[in-house]
Design a protein around this motif. Structure first.
Motif, mmCIF file in Angstrom:
data_model
loop_
_atom_site.group_PDB
_atom_site.id
_atom_site.type_symbol
_atom_site.label_atom_id
_atom_site.label_comp_id
_atom_site.label_asym_id
_atom_site.label_seq_id
_atom_site.Cartn_x
_atom_site.Cartn_y
_atom_site.Cartn_z
ATOM 1 N N LYS A 194 46.969 35.052 42.647
ATOM 2 C CA LYS A 194 46.584 35.755 43.872
ATOM 3 C C LYS A 194 45.078 35.873 44.054
ATOM 4 O O LYS A 194 44.609 36.105 45.161
ATOM 5 N N GLY A 195 44.314 35.778 42.985
ATOM 6 C CA GLY A 195 42.870 35.922 43.093
ATOM 7 C C GLY A 195 42.230 34.746 43.797
ATOM 8 O O GLY A 195 42.877 33.744 44.142
ATOM 9 N N GLY A 196 40.920 34.835 43.993
ATOM 10 C CA GLY A 196 40.204 33.775 44.681
ATOM 11 C C GLY A 196 39.656 32.699 43.771
ATOM 12 O O GLY A 196 38.759 31.963 44.178
ATOM 13 N N ASN A 197 40.158 32.601 42.544
ATOM 14 C CA ASN A 197 39.615 31.656 41.569
ATOM 15 C C ASN A 197 39.980 30.218 41.893
ATOM 16 O O ASN A 197 40.967 29.943 42.581
ATOM 17 N N GLY A 229 44.494 21.361 35.325
ATOM 18 C CA GLY A 229 45.792 21.971 35.106
ATOM 19 C C GLY A 229 45.735 23.415 34.669
ATOM 20 O O GLY A 229 46.591 23.863 33.904
ATOM 21 N N GLY A 230 44.738 24.173 35.142
ATOM 22 C CA GLY A 230 44.626 25.580 34.796
ATOM 23 C C GLY A 230 43.865 25.848 33.522
ATOM 24 O O GLY A 230 43.748 27.003 33.109
ATOM 25 N N ARG A 231 43.329 24.799 32.883
ATOM 26 C CA ARG A 231 42.558 25.010 31.644
ATOM 27 C C ARG A 231 41.176 25.574 31.921
ATOM 28 O O ARG A 231 40.594 26.236 31.067
ATOM 29 N N LEU A 232 40.636 25.301 33.091
ATOM 30 C CA LEU A 232 39.324 25.807 33.479
ATOM 31 C C LEU A 232 39.493 26.706 34.690
ATOM 32 O O LEU A 232 40.177 26.352 35.654
ATOM 33 N N SER A 245 30.822 29.945 32.955
ATOM 34 C CA SER A 245 31.452 29.858 34.280
ATOM 35 C C SER A 245 32.867 29.318 34.250
ATOM 36 O O SER A 245 33.619 29.539 35.203
ATOM 37 N N GLY A 246 33.269 28.627 33.202
ATOM 38 C CA GLY A 246 34.569 27.954 33.207
ATOM 39 C C GLY A 246 35.654 28.647 32.419
ATOM 40 O O GLY A 246 36.663 28.014 32.100
ATOM 41 N N ARG A 247 35.509 29.936 32.114
ATOM 42 C CA ARG A 247 36.516 30.629 31.332
ATOM 43 C C ARG A 247 36.882 31.956 31.994
ATOM 44 O O ARG A 247 36.162 32.446 32.859
ATOM 45 N N ASP A 248 37.981 32.525 31.576
ATOM 46 C CA ASP A 248 38.431 33.817 32.065
ATOM 47 C C ASP A 248 37.443 34.890 31.622
ATOM 48 O O ASP A 248 37.243 35.095 30.426
ATOM 49 N N GLN A 268 30.798 32.751 38.887
ATOM 50 C CA GLN A 268 31.851 33.421 38.127
ATOM 51 C C GLN A 268 31.477 34.880 37.909
ATOM 52 O O GLN A 268 30.294 35.243 37.919
ATOM 53 N N CYS A 269 32.495 35.713 37.698
ATOM 54 C CA CYS A 269 32.250 37.089 37.282
ATOM 55 C C CYS A 269 31.752 37.094 35.842
ATOM 56 O O CYS A 269 32.116 36.233 35.042
#
Length: 419
Positions: free
Chosen positions: A34-37, A42-45, A107-110, A196-197
């Protein structure tokens, strides 16, 4: 037979088609996030919605190093003996690669995204009435949920706020980023330069990025002046004539001087924040002005907490399949039925800062026929408010009819038909 006829109807809404597609093939969590990410590989980054700004940041780092290696390096190689000149030129190139790797890790991680709840929690006050089933449509002072809760942190009482978007009480030091549309643990700020946050899981790398960039700027700035000095000695000329003989050195001196003030000032500011165990968000809001900071453990322990502690695991597995197990953990559904988060995103999005998107009652009834949703009740677990407790809220699908303005009678009639 009625269900089969309904499935073969030629006219289907967007929500209905999504349900049918989801039943046919499972999706991964990042596909229905749902977020704006923005997700890659394939969701790894995982990046922020302004990931394109990362290209500009990379160019601002790479281009000066290329200019230095192309136009300044030759004179330095000739002036310094015993391969020292080659080493002087190689150092900024290696340092540039290191800075880009740190930028990528930032920038590329949660950054520490807190998973959303699918339903507001029930009030913990026994004297209050039960949470109204049309709470979602009345997010005002009439709600039985208090806007804040008291949490004990290091022996001090800290207030945590309720997030209407994520429908949960935020953990201490957590805040909702309006750009990424996520609650982030130990939220520092949203940095447009890295797209990124900056939170609990990438703050260490962010500080390493700005401090390393500062050192890279100072290195190029210093050796451009060395090159100017060598030209002045070789041609016995003044500073202005030396600049004319190597204009790229003059350009890099001006550029790195400005950049060093920016990233250098940012580095100094974050050194202060780290030593006092504050975040940028807390500092700008004067959170501890005239108060005791409950997280301040002394400058030595504060620095150790940032650089020597273990980075916590992500609360989210973005590559996880959205299957029956996932659905049962987010909604009270009969076994064998899957509620895709994409449906929740299309029909149950409740944002405090945006207009609530409603779904027509007849479309919702059609959806219930197709997925065979039955009435269910589930008790929301009361959270144990400690510093490192479980912050996830168990859902309650009891309020689902009221979200769409439905009455219980319609569900009762459908149960009779199905039986």
């Amino acid at each position: 037979m009625q269900n089969q006829m309904m499935y073969s109807a030629p006219q289907r809404s967007l929500s209905n088609r999504r349900i049918i597609d989801t039943r046919g093939q499972s999706k991964r969590l990042y596909q229905v996030w749902k977020g704006g990410n923005r997700f890659f590989l394939g969701g790894r980054l995982i990046f922020g919605p302004d990931v394109r700004s990362l290209v500009l940041t990379i160019l601002l780092i790479v281009v000066p190093v290329i200019i230095f290696a192309s136009f300044i390096s030759q004179r330095l190689i000739n002036e310094f003996q015993h391969h020292l000149g080659k080493l002087i030129v190689a150092i900024p190139v290696i340092f540039m690669i290191y800075v880009l790797c740190i930028l990528f890790l930032t920038s590329g991680r949660d950054p520490g995204i807190i998973p959303r709840s699918t339903h507001p929690p029930e009030s913990e006050d026994d004297g209050d009435a039960c949470l109204s089933i049309d709470w979602a449509g009345n997010q005002g002072p009439t709600s039985s949920l208090p806007p804040t809760k008291d949490v004990l942190v290091n022996g001090m009482v800290v207030k945590v706020k309720y997030c209407h978007t994520c429908m949960l009480y935020r953990p201490p030091r957590c805040s909702h980023c309006s750009i990424c549309n996520n609650c982030v643990d130990r939220f520092d700020h949203h940095c447009p330069w890295v797209g990124q946050c900056i939170g609990k899981r990438n703050y260490r790398f962010f500080f390493m990025f700005v401090s390393s960039t500062t050192m890279l700027c100072l290195y190029i700035f210093a050796f451009c002046w060395v090159n100017i000095k060598k030209i002045m000695d070789a041609y016995q000329c003044n500073l202005w004539r030396a600049f004319l003989k190597t204009p790229m050195s003059a350009v890099l001196i001006i550029y790195t001087f400005i950049a060093a003030w920016f990233v250098g000032g940012l580095t100094a500011f974050h050194i202060y924040l780290i030593s006092t165990n504050q975040t940028t968000y807390e500092n700008f809001r004067f959170r501890y002005e005239g108060k005791v900071n409950p997280y301040d453990l002394g400058w030595a322990k504060n620095i150790r907490e940032i650089f020597c502690s273990r980075i916590p695991s992500s609360h989210n597995n973005f590559r996880a399949r959205v299957n029956e197990d996932f659905a049962s953990s987010t909604a009270s559904l009969p076994r064998g039925h899957v509620l895709s988060p994409e449906i929740a995103k299309a029909s149950l999005t409740i944002d405090m800062g945006s207009k609530r998107q409603a779904v027509a009652a007849d479309e919702f009834e059609d959806i219930q026929n197709q997925i065979g949703l039955e009435r269910s009740r589930s008790q929301a677990r009361h959270s144990n408010w400690v510093q490192k407790g479980n912050w996830e809220i168990m859902p309650d699908m009891q309020a689902l009819p009221s979200e769409f303005g439905m009455e219980h009678k319609g569900f009762t009639d459908r149960e009779k038909i199905s039986h």
